[in-house]
Design a protein around this motif. Structure first.
Motif, mmCIF file in Angstrom:
data_model
loop_
_atom_site.group_PDB
_atom_site.id
_atom_site.type_symbol
_atom_site.label_atom_id
_atom_site.label_comp_id
_atom_site.label_asym_id
_atom_site.label_seq_id
_atom_site.Cartn_x
_atom_site.Cartn_y
_atom_site.Cartn_z
ATOM 1 N N LEU A 282 57.748 62.040 135.333
ATOM 2 C CA LEU A 282 57.311 61.884 133.943
ATOM 3 C C LEU A 282 55.821 61.601 133.840
ATOM 4 C CD1 LEU A 282 58.016 61.621 130.923
ATOM 5 C CD2 LEU A 282 58.489 59.193 131.350
ATOM 6 N N THR A 283 55.330 60.677 134.642
ATOM 7 C CA THR A 283 53.938 60.231 134.516
ATOM 8 C C THR A 283 53.007 60.832 135.561
ATOM 9 O OG1 THR A 283 54.365 58.309 135.914
ATOM 10 C CG2 THR A 283 54.724 58.048 133.546
ATOM 11 N N GLY A 284 53.572 61.366 136.638
ATOM 12 C CA GLY A 284 52.736 61.882 137.715
ATOM 13 C C GLY A 284 52.217 60.800 138.641
ATOM 14 N N LEU A 285 52.615 59.549 138.403
ATOM 15 C CA LEU A 285 52.185 58.442 139.268
ATOM 16 C C LEU A 285 53.058 58.396 140.521
ATOM 17 C CD1 LEU A 285 51.829 55.652 136.544
ATOM 18 C CD2 LEU A 285 50.009 57.078 137.506
ATOM 19 N N VAL A 286 52.565 57.692 141.536
ATOM 20 C CA VAL A 286 53.394 57.510 142.729
ATOM 21 C C VAL A 286 54.613 56.686 142.334
ATOM 22 C CG1 VAL A 286 51.456 57.665 144.325
ATOM 23 C CG2 VAL A 286 52.133 55.435 143.455
ATOM 24 N N ASN A 287 55.729 56.957 143.006
ATOM 25 C CA ASN A 287 56.957 56.235 142.672
ATOM 26 C C ASN A 287 57.088 54.973 143.509
ATOM 27 O OD1 ASN A 287 57.725 57.136 145.195
ATOM 28 N ND2 ASN A 287 59.083 58.734 144.425
ATOM 29 N N ARG A 288 58.186 54.290 143.327
ATOM 30 C CA ARG A 288 58.377 52.994 143.990
ATOM 31 C C ARG A 288 58.362 53.124 145.510
ATOM 32 N NH1 ARG A 288 60.703 48.528 141.480
ATOM 33 N NH2 ARG A 288 60.925 46.750 142.887
ATOM 34 N N GLN A 289 59.018 54.152 146.027
ATOM 35 C CA GLN A 289 59.088 54.317 147.480
ATOM 36 C C GLN A 289 57.699 54.499 148.077
ATOM 37 O OE1 GLN A 289 61.509 57.629 148.683
ATOM 38 N NE2 GLN A 289 61.224 57.279 150.862
ATOM 39 N N GLU A 290 56.912 55.388 147.495
ATOM 40 C CA GLU A 290 55.564 55.620 147.995
ATOM 41 C C GLU A 290 54.699 54.379 147.799
ATOM 42 O OE1 GLU A 290 52.197 57.516 149.568
ATOM 43 O OE2 GLU A 290 54.353 57.977 149.683
ATOM 44 N N PHE A 291 54.886 53.706 146.670
ATOM 45 C CA PHE A 291 54.103 52.496 146.382
ATOM 46 C C PHE A 291 54.380 51.415 147.419
ATOM 47 C CE2 PHE A 291 53.248 48.670 143.658
ATOM 48 C CZ PHE A 291 51.888 48.896 143.495
ATOM 49 N N GLU A 292 55.645 51.267 147.786
ATOM 50 C CA GLU A 292 55.998 50.261 148.796
ATOM 51 C C GLU A 292 55.396 50.606 150.154
ATOM 52 O OE1 GLU A 292 60.212 49.892 148.762
ATOM 53 O OE2 GLU A 292 60.257 48.720 146.898
ATOM 54 N N GLN A 293 55.318 51.899 150.471
ATOM 55 C CA GLN A 293 54.684 52.293 151.737
ATOM 56 C C GLN A 293 53.203 51.932 151.736
ATOM 57 O OE1 GLN A 293 55.479 56.449 152.400
ATOM 58 N NE2 GLN A 293 57.666 56.142 152.750
ATOM 59 N N GLN A 294 52.550 52.115 150.589
ATOM 60 C CA GLN A 294 51.131 51.768 150.500
ATOM 61 C C GLN A 294 50.927 50.253 150.576
ATOM 62 O OE1 GLN A 294 48.755 53.746 147.579
ATOM 63 N NE2 GLN A 294 49.906 55.656 147.675
ATOM 64 N N ILE A 295 51.850 49.492 149.988
ATOM 65 C CA ILE A 295 51.769 48.030 150.115
ATOM 66 C C ILE A 295 51.945 47.629 151.579
ATOM 67 C CG2 ILE A 295 52.856 45.849 149.469
ATOM 68 C CD1 ILE A 295 53.652 47.137 146.823
ATOM 69 N N GLU A 296 52.869 48.296 152.255
ATOM 70 C CA GLU A 296 53.090 48.023 153.685
ATOM 71 C C GLU A 296 51.820 48.276 154.487
ATOM 72 O OE1 GLU A 296 55.439 46.360 156.106
ATOM 73 O OE2 GLU A 296 56.830 47.574 154.926
ATOM 74 N N GLN A 297 51.139 49.389 154.187
ATOM 75 C CA GLN A 297 49.876 49.690 154.873
ATOM 76 C C GLN A 297 48.822 48.632 154.566
ATOM 77 O OE1 GLN A 297 48.847 53.656 153.654
ATOM 78 N NE2 GLN A 297 50.572 54.601 154.722
ATOM 79 N N ALA A 298 48.762 48.213 153.293
ATOM 80 C CA ALA A 298 47.798 47.179 152.908
ATOM 81 C C ALA A 298 48.090 45.875 153.638
ATOM 82 C CB ALA A 298 47.836 46.965 151.406
ATOM 83 N N LEU A 299 49.364 45.547 153.795
ATOM 84 C CA LEU A 299 49.741 44.327 154.517
ATOM 85 C C LEU A 299 49.321 44.404 155.980
ATOM 86 C CD1 LEU A 299 51.224 41.616 154.611
ATOM 87 C CD2 LEU A 299 53.362 42.870 154.970
#
Length: 752
Positions: A339-356
């Motif tokens: 709908l929005t073209g934004l990253v979804n929850r799964q991808e967002f969690e992977q990016q948080i994991e990388q940030a951690l």
């Protein structure tokens, strides 16, 4: 005496001449001697002549002996030649120019099935098929002194079967170069022709297959020079077979990595060098003669002969441009919100994991914002899902304008968003969060001449070396957002390590896990509390409310208010409702039997909003053969008001089955009387907060009096909760309330 001697000499000479005359070979010589012998020369002449004649006759005998020896040698040679010829498996024959057969071997006679008498001297040629005659005639006409040998393949008819033969035809000349006859040496090639036809068909099939398959195929010699291209290869390489023949692959096209642009090694060259099959990397792009880029998948292999020697290479490749585009699209869809073209929850969690990981490895500092839109449901319910979707798209654009390109905005589901602020301290993140809050506050959403104000609740949490895990980070951010909502919405709440509210939320999350485990392990149990009829108008059958309890890991009994908030927040209530109904019905025949009893079951808002719940009830009533008139469902006033239309439809659907309905905790909601007119309930349960102090508090007394009167006018029976003593019971009886429930009536006890 001399005459006698002379006569003897003459007679001897004459006899010798006559003897020599018997030989055909000396006919000419004897004719010359006879006159000499018959002549009557002198004695001296006769002696000389006789001596000369004897020498000549002796020479003739020597010559005759040589001729005889020659004949013997020729005969022996002929026998050996015949033996050699007869031992040959090939058919051998000789013909005069007119076609007369002068010689043939046994193989010839056996092949054509004829005898010596039938063949020798005949002009019978093997029966040549009509379709071959013109061609054979043309070949025979080519034989000449300059071209004395012609090879002819022809078909013959033997015993009704067609056989293929091959003949080496040669002209035979004498020593003077004069043509004598034809010699033909032939053999049957039917089996060879059959093999040849089979190979031809296989080759044709292979050619047709290569021409027809959807993959591109090219072959090379042992040096990597192109020998063959099928049509698909010609198309992909944008060239003809003639222009490509003899070229190296590098001269015809280029292979590069589609991500880096680096050149990829020639796969055929690799296959030839390593003598094994080689496969290209999955991101290979072919650049053809027209400088077009074609994404391909490829494999190359060496071609070996029977001895295993490498004689060339083959490369099979296909155009996967569309597949890769589709794969990239699917990959994008798997990691983005449609709908929005934004990253979804799964991808967002992977990016948080990388940030951690970066925070722990390089002591970097990041921040996470958890956003929940306020009043989104109003827009969705008022204007429909199309309006809700458009609101989410506009909010997306609004939020993207307030963050950096290095930050990540994600849609986590529904009206929830997440923002990962990389390389950002908590103080900086708080300023960004307040900017996001302000821009949403000032935003106005317009839809069909209606304007809506939208707020947002934001939970903020830092990510640093002290952060434990992805789950812990998201949990803290979610809890902080929940706290922001509980504190009045439209605000930012920063999660702290010792945050009591966060600890409470964390406790609820732990309870959510324990509830799921309890459902699986059957740790829940049912209690019942009696509801007594206190007026003559009330029915006299037994009436109970079904209550839920939970045994924890130590076996202690846990009251509902300990775990119900967690179940409501984490959407587990519908599962608990189903467990209660299923368990009660399973024990119905044992506990209730044939008694005329009513059992009241509490239902949550989740079950009312679950479209499959009514089907579940139908199934349970049918499975256990329980009368719906024996079941009363209780829903709270708050749940009913939250979705009045759906609650009304739900109640009516179950009442059609015969079920009863009670409106629980009445009086604690807003505009209770107004909503009561729209709800077709059978019972009204007055909230215990009005009953507990009814004896001493005139306001509570007045409110309960009004509720009782209105219920009576509407034909709804009333139930008073929290009836704990006789004074309360006496007062509510005087007011005309129909039923009483509380510790003064009966304490809860286990079912059965």
């Amino acid at each position: 005496m001399a005459k006698v001697l002379a006569y003897k000499h003459w007679l001897g000479a004459w006899i010798k001449a006559i003897t020599a005359l018997g030989a055909r070979y000396t006919d000419l010589a004897l004719r010359k001697l006879i006159p000499k012998a018959l002549a009557l020369p002198s004695s001296a002449q006769l002696s000389a002549t006789n001596l000369k004649l004897e020498r000549e006759i002796s020479d003739i005998y020597d010559e005759l002996h040589l001729v005889k020896q020659a004949k013997i040698t020729i005969k022996q040679s002929e026998i050996r030649y015949r033996a050699i010829v007869e031992d040959q498996t090939e058919m051998i024959a000789r013909y005069l120019p007119d076609g007369t057969l002068t010689f043939f071997n046994q193989a010839f006679a056996l092949y054509f099935g004829q005898t010596l008498e039938e063949l020798l001297g005949s002009r019978n040629q093997p029966i040549i098929l009509e379709v071959d005659r013109e061609r054979v005639t043309e070949f025979v006409a080519l034989i000449s002194a300059d071209h004395p040998v012609v090879i002819i393949e022809k078909r013959v008819l033997l015993e009704g079967r067609v056989r293929w033969t091959k003949w080496h035809n040669r002209m035979i000349f004498d020593k003077q170069g004069c043509f004598l006859e034809f010699q033909s040496v032939g053999y049957d090639i039917t089996e060879f022709k059959q093999i040849e036809e089979t190979l031809f068909l296989e080759k044709e099939l292979a050619q047709v297959t290569l021409q027809s398959i959807g993959d591109a195929v090219l072959t090379t010699d042992a040096f990597g020079r192109i020998q063959y291209l099928n049509p698909v290869a010609k198309t992909l390489l944008a060239c003809s077979e003639a222009s490509a023949e003899g070229l190296l692959l590098e001269e015809l096209f280029e292979l590069v990595h589609e991500m880096t642009g680096e050149k990829v090694k020639n796969p055929v060259e690799q296959a030839l060098q390593s003598n094994r099959t080689v496969t290209l990397a999955s991101h290979t792009v072919l650049i053809n003669q027209n400088n077009q880029e074609v994404a391909i998948e490829d494999s190359a292999a060496p071609i070996r002969n029977r001895e295993g020697e490498v004689i060339g290479g083959v490369m099979v490749f296909r155009d996967v441009t569309q597949n890769r585009q589709l794969s990239r699209q699917l990959s994008w869809q798997a990691s983005h919100d449609a709908l929005t073209g934004l990253v979804n929850r799964q991808e967002f969690e992977q990016q948080i994991e990388q940030a951690l990981c970066l925070a722990k490895l390089d002591s970097q500092v990041h921040a996470l914002c958890y956003l929940d839109l306020d009043h989104f449901k109003i827009v969705n319910d008022t204007c429909g899902h199309l309006a809700g979707d458009e609101l989410l798209r506009q909010i997306t654009v609004l939020l993207q304008e307030k963050i950096r390109k290095t930050d990540t905005l994600a849609r986590l589901g529904g009206d929830e968003f997440g923002v990962l602020l990389t390389q950002c301290t908590l103080e900086q993140a708080l300023r960004v969060a307040n900017d996001l809050l302000l821009c949403v506050q000032e935003f106005r959403f317009f839809w069909q001449e209606q304007a809506f104000s939208i707020g947002v609740s934001i939970g903020l949490v830092g990510i640093d070396t002290n952060s434990k895990s992805l789950t812990e980070i998201i949990s803290r951010a979610d809890a902080a957002c929940y706290t922001a909502k509980n504190r009045g919405r439209n605000r930012v709440y920063v999660a702290e390590t010792d945050d009591q509210e966060r600890l409470q939320q964390r406790g609820e999350m732990q309870w959510a896990s324990r509830i799921s485990h309890a459902l699986e392990s059957d740790w829940f149990c049912l209690y019942i509390q009696p509801i007594a009829a206190i007026t003559p108008a009330a029915q006299n059958s037994d009436y109970y409310e079904v209550l839920l309890r939970l045994h924890d890991e130590q076996g202690n009994l846990v009251l509902p208010m300990t775990f119900i908030p967690a179940a409501e927040r984490y959407d587990l209530m519908h599962l608990i409702d189903q467990w209660v109904i299923r368990t009660l019905f399973q024990n119905w025949s044992r506990v209730v039997g044939d008694k005329q009893s009513i059992y009241a079951i509490n239902l949550s808002g989740s079950s009312i909003n679950d479209e499959r719940f009514i089907d579940f009830l139908y199934e349970q009533f049918t499975l256990y053969s329980i009368s719906p008139q024996s079941i009363c469902f209780e829903i709270t006033e708050t749940v009913a008001i939250a979705n009045l239309g759906k609650a009304k439809h739900f109640i009516q659907s179950l009442q059609q089955m015969g079920c009863r309905f009670a409106l629980d905790d009445f009086g604690v909601g807003m505009s209770s009387f107004a909503y009561l007119k729209s709800l077709p309930v059978d019972y009204l349960k007055i909230d215990g907060s009005f009953i507990r102090n009814i004896v001493d508090n005139p306001v509570d007394h007045a409110i309960v009096t009004a509720m009782t009167h209105i219920s009576s006018v509407m034909g709804i029976q009333t139930i008073a909760e929290f009836v704990e003593n006789d004074a309360i019971l006496e007062r509510i009886t005087a007011l005309g309330i129909d039923f009483a429930q509380g510790y003064g009536i009966g304490i809860p006890r286990p079912l059965g």
